[in-house]
Design a protein around this motif. Structure first.
Motif, short mmCIF file in Angstrom:
data_model
loop_
_atom_site.label_atom_id
_atom_site.label_comp_id
_atom_site.label_asym_id
_atom_site.label_seq_id
_atom_site.Cartn_x
_atom_site.Cartn_y
_atom_site.Cartn_z
N ILE A 161 -67.07 70.90 108.27
CA ILE A 161 -65.60 70.89 108.27
C ILE A 161 -65.11 71.71 109.45
O ILE A 161 -65.42 72.90 109.56
CB ILE A 161 -65.04 71.48 106.96
CG1 ILE A 161 -65.54 70.68 105.76
CG2 ILE A 161 -63.53 71.51 106.99
CD1 ILE A 161 -65.21 71.34 104.43
N VAL A 190 -58.97 71.94 108.07
CA VAL A 190 -58.36 71.38 106.85
C VAL A 190 -56.85 71.53 106.96
O VAL A 190 -56.35 72.60 107.31
CB VAL A 190 -58.81 72.12 105.56
CG1 VAL A 190 -58.27 71.41 104.33
CG2 VAL A 190 -60.31 72.26 105.49
N PHE A 246 -59.47 66.64 105.76
CA PHE A 246 -60.57 67.38 106.39
C PHE A 246 -60.94 66.71 107.70
O PHE A 246 -61.17 65.49 107.74
CB PHE A 246 -61.80 67.38 105.47
CG PHE A 246 -61.56 68.06 104.15
CD1 PHE A 246 -61.96 69.37 103.95
CD2 PHE A 246 -60.93 67.40 103.11
CE1 PHE A 246 -61.74 70.00 102.74
CE2 PHE A 246 -60.70 68.02 101.89
CZ PHE A 246 -61.11 69.33 101.71
N CYS A 252 -63.54 77.17 105.92
CA CYS A 252 -63.69 76.34 107.10
C CYS A 252 -65.11 76.34 107.65
O CYS A 252 -65.51 75.41 108.31
CB CYS A 252 -62.74 76.81 108.17
SG CYS A 252 -62.55 75.64 109.48
#
Ligand SMILES: Cc1cc2nc3c(=O)[nH]c(=O)nc-3n(C[C@H](O)[C@H](O)[C@H](O)COP(=O)(O)OP(=O)(O)OC[C@H]3O[C@@H](n4cnc5c(N)ncnc54)[C@H](O)[C@@H]3O)c2cc1C
Length: 294
Positions: free
Chosen positions: A265, A268, A258, A283
């Protein structure tokens, strides 16, 4: 020439493979179309030494396929790791080790200067010496097909520029897919993305705008790549200064990495963990900071 009259028109002309300048040899192939793929498959069957120019998506996938067919494969890449632009140095290093373990010879941090066809083989000249090959596969990026747009007087800057509604600088002319550099409201900049999933959703969004339904194209980009028995997926967009937090194990080739920015975030990347990054929705969800590895 046949002429069509339009009320609204979409440019979705994509990109083409960037050739190595000055090289015209049937020992040097690029991969873009099904025809290219079939030609490469046929040629691979009859050769032993394969050099792949470029360690990006196409180069890495081509190398893994050629190795799996029992070929001696060398990949030449300008960066210190494979797929560094997409994965960054740490995860790019993991993928580099995967290829090395599979038997690929890696010539990293090296620039190809020219390719020569001697009549019996291809000779690749790099800043680190020469490499001989029966077949050279070029995965050196792409060139957007913007010629039509330029002729039509559209604004082009590394792609056909559009706003978030896929509208170009000329009224009633829209652009989508690999060729379009579209303003992304979340990232606040124009992005040109060369991924299947983006192209598919971009086309849908552009079509809505063309029929009068306002639709902002604000997809978070997602892609996958299959190399050897591994599947790598990515969703989102990172900056080099983002914090990297890994769940799982880099060594065991099963992880989700991450990229965190301001406690959220941003991106990823998962290897062999398809569920983590299979949904772009993941996301944008807020996230608290986690320990460096869990
Ligand atoms: C070998 C390969 C592997 C890939 N693997 C993946 C993957 O694993 N995951 C992923 O997310 N993405 C992958 N991609 C990228 C994905 O294929 C592209 O992002 C997607 O195809 C883009 O769609 P598009 O419609 O914008 O362009 P394209 O699919 O390139 O279509 C553009 C079309 O326009 C035509 N055209 C161009 N100019 C003209 C003109 N003047 N007149 C008429 N027609 C014209 C072209 O011939 C082409 O058919 C891969 C691409 C390649 C080449």
């Amino acid at each position: 020439m046949r002429r069509w009259v339009y009320s609204r028109i979409l440019l979705a002309t994509g990109v083409r493979a960037r050739p190595i300048p000055g090289v015209d040899s049937d020992r040097v192939l690029t991969l873009r179309s099904l025809r290219d793929a079939l030609q490469i498959r046929d040629r691979l069957a009859a050769v032993e030494k394969v050099v792949v120019l470029g360690g990006g998506f196409i180069g890495c996938e081509a190398a893994s396929t050629a190795v799996s067919m029992g070929k001696r494969v060398t990949v030449i890449e300008r960066s210190e790791t494979l797929m560094q632009a997409a994965l960054g140095p740490v995860l790019g290093g993991v993928l580099t080790d995967v290829h090395r373990a599979a038997g690929v010879q890696l010539v990293l941090h090296s620039v190809v200067q020219s390719v020569e066809d001697t009549g019996s083989m291809a000779v690749v000249h790099t800043d680190r010496g020469i490499i001989e090959a029966d077949l050279v596969l070029v995965g050196a990026g792409t060139v957007p097909n913007v010629e039509l747009a330029l002729e039509a007087g559209l604004e082009v800057d590394g792609g056909v520029l559009t706003d978030e509604f896929s509208q170009t600088s000329v009224p009633d002319v829209f652009a989508a897919g690999d060729v379009a550099s579209t303003f992304h409201p979340y990232y606040g900049t124009h992005l040109r993305v060369e991924h299947h999933d983006t192209a598919m959703h971009h086309g849908i969004s552009a079509a809505k705008n063309m029929i009068g339904i306002d639709d902002t194209f604000s997809e978070v980009h997602w892609f996958w790549t299959d190399q050897y028995e591994h599947t790598l997926q990515q969703v989102g967009r990172a900056r080099p200064d983002d914090e990297l937090v890994v769940r799982g194990s880099l060594d065991e080739l099963s992880f989700s990495a991450f990229s965190l920015r301001d406690g959220r975030i941003a991106k990823v990347i998962s290897l062999n963990r398809p569920r983590t990054s299979s949904s772009p929705a993941g996301c944008s969800s807020p996230n608290t900071r986690r320990p460096q590895s869990c």
